[in-house]
Scaffold this active site. Sequence first.
Site, PDB file in Angstrom:
ATOM      1  N   TRP A 109       0.823  -1.206   0.000  1.00 14.04           N
ATOM      2  CA  TRP A 109       0.000   0.000   0.000  1.00 14.04           C
ATOM      3  C   TRP A 109       0.856   1.255   0.000  1.00 14.04           C
ATOM      4  O   TRP A 109       0.540   2.234  -0.691  1.00 14.04           O
ATOM      5  CB  TRP A 109      -0.966  -0.031   1.177  1.00 14.04           C
ATOM      6  CG  TRP A 109      -2.059  -1.025   0.960  1.00 14.04           C
ATOM      7  CD1 TRP A 109      -2.262  -2.184   1.652  1.00 14.04           C
ATOM      8  CD2 TRP A 109      -3.062  -0.988  -0.066  1.00 14.04           C
ATOM      9  NE1 TRP A 109      -3.335  -2.870   1.127  1.00 14.04           N
ATOM     10  CE2 TRP A 109      -3.845  -2.157   0.075  1.00 14.04           C
ATOM     11  CE3 TRP A 109      -3.369  -0.096  -1.081  1.00 14.04           C
ATOM     12  CZ2 TRP A 109      -4.925  -2.441  -0.766  1.00 14.04           C
ATOM     13  CZ3 TRP A 109      -4.440  -0.375  -1.932  1.00 14.04           C
ATOM     14  CH2 TRP A 109      -5.197  -1.538  -1.758  1.00 14.04           C
ATOM     15  N   ASP A 178      -1.240   7.375   5.747  1.00 10.13           N
ATOM     16  CA  ASP A 178      -2.389   6.552   5.392  1.00 10.13           C
ATOM     17  C   ASP A 178      -2.681   5.672   6.604  1.00 10.13           C
ATOM     18  O   ASP A 178      -1.901   4.791   6.938  1.00 10.13           O
ATOM     19  CB  ASP A 178      -2.051   5.703   4.168  1.00 10.13           C
ATOM     20  CG  ASP A 178      -3.156   4.723   3.789  1.00 10.13           C
ATOM     21  OD1 ASP A 178      -4.213   4.712   4.454  1.00 10.13           O
ATOM     22  OD2 ASP A 178      -2.962   3.961   2.822  1.00 10.13           O
ATOM     23  N   LYS A 202     -12.637  -0.208   7.218  1.00 11.12           N
ATOM     24  CA  LYS A 202     -11.974  -1.099   8.175  1.00 11.12           C
ATOM     25  C   LYS A 202     -12.561  -0.894   9.572  1.00 11.12           C
ATOM     26  O   LYS A 202     -13.172  -1.789  10.128  1.00 11.12           O
ATOM     27  CB  LYS A 202     -10.469  -0.826   8.206  1.00 11.12           C
ATOM     28  CG  LYS A 202      -9.801  -0.695   6.855  1.00 11.12           C
ATOM     29  CD  LYS A 202      -9.671  -1.988   6.100  1.00 11.12           C
ATOM     30  CE  LYS A 202      -8.827  -1.796   4.860  1.00 11.12           C
ATOM     31  NZ  LYS A 202      -8.644  -3.033   4.080  1.00 11.12           N
TER      32      LYS A 202
END
Length: 367
Positions: A109, A178, A202
Amino acid sequence: MTVQQTDQKQKHYFGAGPSPLPQPVLEALGRDAVELTTVGLSVLEISHRSKAYEQIQETAKQRLRRLLNIPDTHEVLFLQGGASLQFAMVPMNFLPEGRTAGYILTGQWSEKAYDEAVRVGAARVAATGKPHEWRQLPVLPENVVSADDAYIHITSNETIVGSQWKTFPHLSAPLVADMSSDILSRPIPVDQFHLIYAGAQKNLGPAGVTVVIVRKDWVEEASPNVPKILQYGVHLKNDSKYNTPPVFAVHAVERVLAWVETEGGVPAMAKRAEEKAKLLYDAIDESDGFYEGVVRKEDRSLMNVTFRLANRDLEPTFLAAANDAGLKGLSGHRSVGGFRASLYNAVTVESCAALAELMRAFRKRHS
């Protein structure tokens, strides 16, 4: 530890996202999808310009401020496009010509964020864990910040490999993070960051909305030479309503935040996260090598527990046993293989105990 038999309706879902939502939130959303009693319409039908939605968004914002102790120096935005859009928006706004941006790479990511940044400007790799196959976080060099850096970017938790920053570096350049997969799971020093972004799916709510926490004075320095829809300043000026916001998703976030408050806030979530992760890591570490953790112990994530079986041939059998036991969503990412148990806030301690018990029973049968 002996686990009592759970109710047949108990869900044991460990998917990496979208994640489970708390049962009380699901029930409330079901009712509100039919009729939001304060207005006599479904929450799916109300206008984003209505007072009802303004109250929903403002309540969500204030709950998030309380839960994360967000200072007045920072503003909260509700945007769309997921973290993937933020990969591009950050450099488009804050990486001017003649400056660089340092990216600390810890997994796929953070690599994706870096790949977008190099399309915009002079992004550089400030540190990387790739030589160790992402199995440990990189040691930051003394020169991790360049004199030309407009900001440094990190990913607080890597969902694929299962690593997590336990503390955050104090740097001379603005810090961007992030936090899609671990926001709201532990206290964070918001004032240490110039910008935090997190896809909701999430710990915050359903897919479709992204929370951005940004320093207001930094927004004033952002480039005006990008499309308005991609300017943080435009969204700030229009209170996240420059274009039609995802009304239902923001409403769901507000309901999740209310649930977190009733459960004891972020400190309670952090304590629960440690308890859940310990159940699984103990089952791995006491297995005499039957199970193998993917990430070195000091860098292990409390949100995404990744492991393999030493005997790879047994992995399909283990997955079948888990599915038969009602333990779903455990397949590891295709790039890592093995197994991944994602322990987001709505995943219960009981679910983790059930998985740990299965791991011990499976090891006993196949050792």
